[in-house]
Design a protein around this motif. Structure first.
Motif, mmCIF file in Angstrom:
data_model
loop_
_atom_site.group_PDB
_atom_site.id
_atom_site.type_symbol
_atom_site.label_atom_id
_atom_site.label_comp_id
_atom_site.label_asym_id
_atom_site.label_seq_id
_atom_site.Cartn_x
_atom_site.Cartn_y
_atom_site.Cartn_z
ATOM 1 N N CYS C 46 11.712 -33.219 -28.681
ATOM 2 C CA CYS C 46 11.324 -31.745 -28.807
ATOM 3 C C CYS C 46 9.586 -31.771 -28.817
ATOM 4 O O CYS C 46 9.026 -32.368 -29.252
ATOM 5 N N PHE C 47 9.546 -30.336 -28.493
ATOM 6 C CA PHE C 47 8.096 -29.721 -28.846
ATOM 7 C C PHE C 47 8.659 -28.298 -29.722
ATOM 8 O O PHE C 47 9.457 -27.814 -29.639
ATOM 9 N N CYS C 48 7.572 -28.203 -30.436
ATOM 10 C CA CYS C 48 7.768 -27.016 -31.047
ATOM 11 C C CYS C 48 6.383 -26.129 -30.999
ATOM 12 O O CYS C 48 5.415 -26.490 -30.839
ATOM 13 N N ILE C 49 6.678 -24.720 -30.594
ATOM 14 C CA ILE C 49 5.747 -23.721 -30.228
ATOM 15 C C ILE C 49 5.651 -22.635 -31.017
ATOM 16 O O ILE C 49 6.669 -22.083 -31.422
ATOM 17 N N MET C 50 4.539 -22.161 -31.395
ATOM 18 C CA MET C 50 4.345 -20.829 -32.021
ATOM 19 C C MET C 50 3.998 -20.029 -30.986
ATOM 20 O O MET C 50 2.795 -19.841 -30.475
ATOM 21 N N SER C 51 4.708 -19.001 -30.804
ATOM 22 C CA SER C 51 4.633 -17.877 -29.933
ATOM 23 C C SER C 51 3.456 -16.936 -30.336
ATOM 24 O O SER C 51 3.278 -16.648 -31.709
ATOM 25 N N GLU C 52 3.247 -15.818 -29.511
ATOM 26 C CA GLU C 52 2.172 -14.766 -30.210
ATOM 27 C C GLU C 52 2.953 -14.011 -31.246
ATOM 28 O O GLU C 52 1.978 -13.516 -32.014
ATOM 29 N N ASP C 53 4.065 -13.752 -31.053
ATOM 30 C CA ASP C 53 4.472 -12.921 -32.537
ATOM 31 C C ASP C 53 4.965 -13.544 -33.642
ATOM 32 O O ASP C 53 5.772 -13.040 -34.390
ATOM 33 N N ASN C 54 4.175 -15.017 -33.659
ATOM 34 C CA ASN C 54 4.706 -15.705 -34.949
ATOM 35 C C ASN C 54 6.016 -16.142 -35.000
ATOM 36 O O ASN C 54 6.427 -16.344 -36.056
ATOM 37 N N GLN C 55 6.830 -16.473 -33.951
ATOM 38 C CA GLN C 55 7.821 -16.853 -33.883
ATOM 39 C C GLN C 55 7.847 -18.507 -33.618
ATOM 40 O O GLN C 55 7.228 -18.774 -32.518
ATOM 41 N N LYS C 56 8.290 -19.437 -34.400
ATOM 42 C CA LYS C 56 8.812 -20.787 -33.804
ATOM 43 C C LYS C 56 9.911 -21.170 -33.138
ATOM 44 O O LYS C 56 10.830 -20.881 -33.422
ATOM 45 N N THR C 57 9.403 -21.841 -32.056
ATOM 46 C CA THR C 57 10.630 -22.022 -31.194
ATOM 47 C C THR C 57 10.595 -23.684 -30.887
ATOM 48 O O THR C 57 9.402 -24.128 -30.432
ATOM 49 N N THR C 58 11.685 -24.476 -31.151
ATOM 50 C CA THR C 58 11.884 -25.843 -31.028
ATOM 51 C C THR C 58 12.394 -25.870 -29.555
ATOM 52 O O THR C 58 13.537 -25.372 -29.168
ATOM 53 N N VAL C 59 11.616 -26.512 -28.558
ATOM 54 C CA VAL C 59 12.147 -26.704 -27.367
ATOM 55 C C VAL C 59 12.596 -28.213 -26.940
ATOM 56 O O VAL C 59 11.990 -28.931 -27.393
ATOM 57 N N TRP C 60 13.749 -28.276 -26.509
ATOM 58 C CA TRP C 60 14.226 -29.624 -26.140
ATOM 59 C C TRP C 60 13.775 -30.301 -24.880
ATOM 60 O O TRP C 60 13.588 -29.501 -23.839
ATOM 61 N N LYS C 61 12.949 -31.330 -24.978
ATOM 62 C CA LYS C 61 12.109 -31.864 -23.578
ATOM 63 C C LYS C 61 12.852 -31.870 -22.433
ATOM 64 O O LYS C 61 12.650 -31.866 -21.280
ATOM 65 N N GLN C 62 14.348 -31.779 -22.679
ATOM 66 C CA GLN C 62 15.227 -32.274 -21.400
ATOM 67 C C GLN C 62 15.368 -30.994 -20.527
ATOM 68 O O GLN C 62 15.728 -30.922 -19.543
ATOM 69 N N ALA C 63 14.791 -29.979 -21.306
ATOM 70 C CA ALA C 63 14.924 -28.426 -20.687
ATOM 71 C C ALA C 63 13.635 -28.061 -19.890
ATOM 72 O O ALA C 63 13.505 -26.963 -19.446
ATOM 73 N N ILE C 64 12.595 -28.954 -20.280
ATOM 74 C CA ILE C 64 11.222 -28.450 -19.687
ATOM 75 C C ILE C 64 11.114 -28.740 -18.173
ATOM 76 O O ILE C 64 11.287 -30.082 -17.658
ATOM 77 N N ALA C 65 10.798 -27.749 -17.409
ATOM 78 C CA ALA C 65 10.091 -28.239 -16.065
ATOM 79 C C ALA C 65 8.692 -28.366 -15.654
ATOM 80 O O ALA C 65 8.483 -29.333 -15.319
ATOM 81 N N PHE C 66 7.982 -27.433 -16.530
ATOM 82 C CA PHE C 66 6.462 -27.658 -16.238
ATOM 83 C C PHE C 66 5.681 -26.924 -17.337
ATOM 84 O O PHE C 66 6.243 -25.979 -18.199
ATOM 85 N N LEU C 67 4.466 -27.227 -17.375
ATOM 86 C CA LEU C 67 3.626 -26.896 -18.514
ATOM 87 C C LEU C 67 2.300 -26.457 -17.859
ATOM 88 O O LEU C 67 1.892 -27.211 -17.077
ATOM 89 N N LYS C 68 1.866 -25.210 -18.050
ATOM 90 C CA LYS C 68 0.561 -24.916 -17.572
ATOM 91 C C LYS C 68 -0.516 -24.314 -18.794
ATOM 92 O O LYS C 68 0.168 -23.897 -19.934
ATOM 93 N N ILE C 69 -1.775 -24.576 -18.459
ATOM 94 C CA ILE C 69 -2.589 -24.196 -19.502
ATOM 95 C C ILE C 69 -3.091 -22.857 -19.528
ATOM 96 O O ILE C 69 -3.072 -22.010 -18.248
#
Lengths: 71, 71, 71, 71, 71, 71
Positions: C46-69
């Protein structure tokens, strides 16, 4: 699921034959895309296809749904 | 499916060549997205692409349907 | 496909750097969802992301298509 | 990708904590389905969730895109 | 991801119990299909379900999103 | 997930029987395609089906959602 490229498998040998005999095929992908042309090579990870407009496309096997002969 | 990064595979070598020659490519993803640009690096898990607007995108290989040269 | 968390891989190191430098990123998932925020941690799964509204989301890598800066 | 259930992984430990603390979560699946409720158990293959209407749902991890706390 | 059929896993045992107790279940697949009926058997690769119209369907586990009891 | 072709598995044996008995089947794929016909062979990676119009289709197992008898 293949984790090595086993050339004794019927499905690998079928594709090898399609390459050698320069057979026109059609690949349906899980994206819905259909790619038509002649197979140039395969390895554990990909197929390479030459389409009718001489465009080479490298297809990841993970994206293949099915293969049909000709049309 | 690759479980190690085997640089003798035709599909790995093809991508290595596209990186070295700075070739314009197009990746179609299983999401339907098309990402166009030049490949910067590959590893077992990802490709990194520099798009025309100088945006770097890291693409997970699991999401790739096919790769085309140029256009 | 990774079966162990190899920290010498360029794509793993890139994400490690994004975590350390607190970089704003955007993940596009195979569901079509886009998750924007800052990466907190990664592991094999997994990745764990803190979004702008302070919500933590745990993303399974199997579901990732791409990452942009950024953006 | 996990091939064994490694309880030292941050993402496994996070879920273990959510189970113990009876936290309300939301799972987004690659089908687009969102399942909200409390996690009952996890193993290598699945999560089990008790939704608000006391329905137990066993979710295959292969279908998970992301997990959010509460709401 | 399972690479062997480990009958000590909670999710495997849960399905074994549903088979023995002839429980009415519902499987949601990543295609969006819902298959309702009683489980006949499971192995590493598949579930077999008898639907209400006495049709046997063999479902590949790779296509399962979630399982619900009854309804 | 199978990493070798284990002919003692119920799901492999079921397909072997369908091949031997020349049974009319229907495969639903994760693309939404339905392919109807008689199974010719299976290996670790693929099924080969002869459809009613005498077209051979090689289906990658990774793309199979479910199999039904006849209709």
């Amino acid at each position: 699921m293949l984790t090595e490229f086993d050339t004794s498998l019927p499905s690998i040998k079928q594709v090898q034959k399609l390459i050698q005999e320069n057979t026109q095929i059609e690949l349906k992908l899980i994206t819905g895309d259909v790619i038509a042309g002649k197979l140039l090579w395969q390895d554990l990870q990909c197929f390479c296809i030459m389409s009718e407009d001489n465009q080479k496309t490298t297809v990841w096997k993970q994206a293949i749904a099915f293969l049909k002969i000709g049309e």
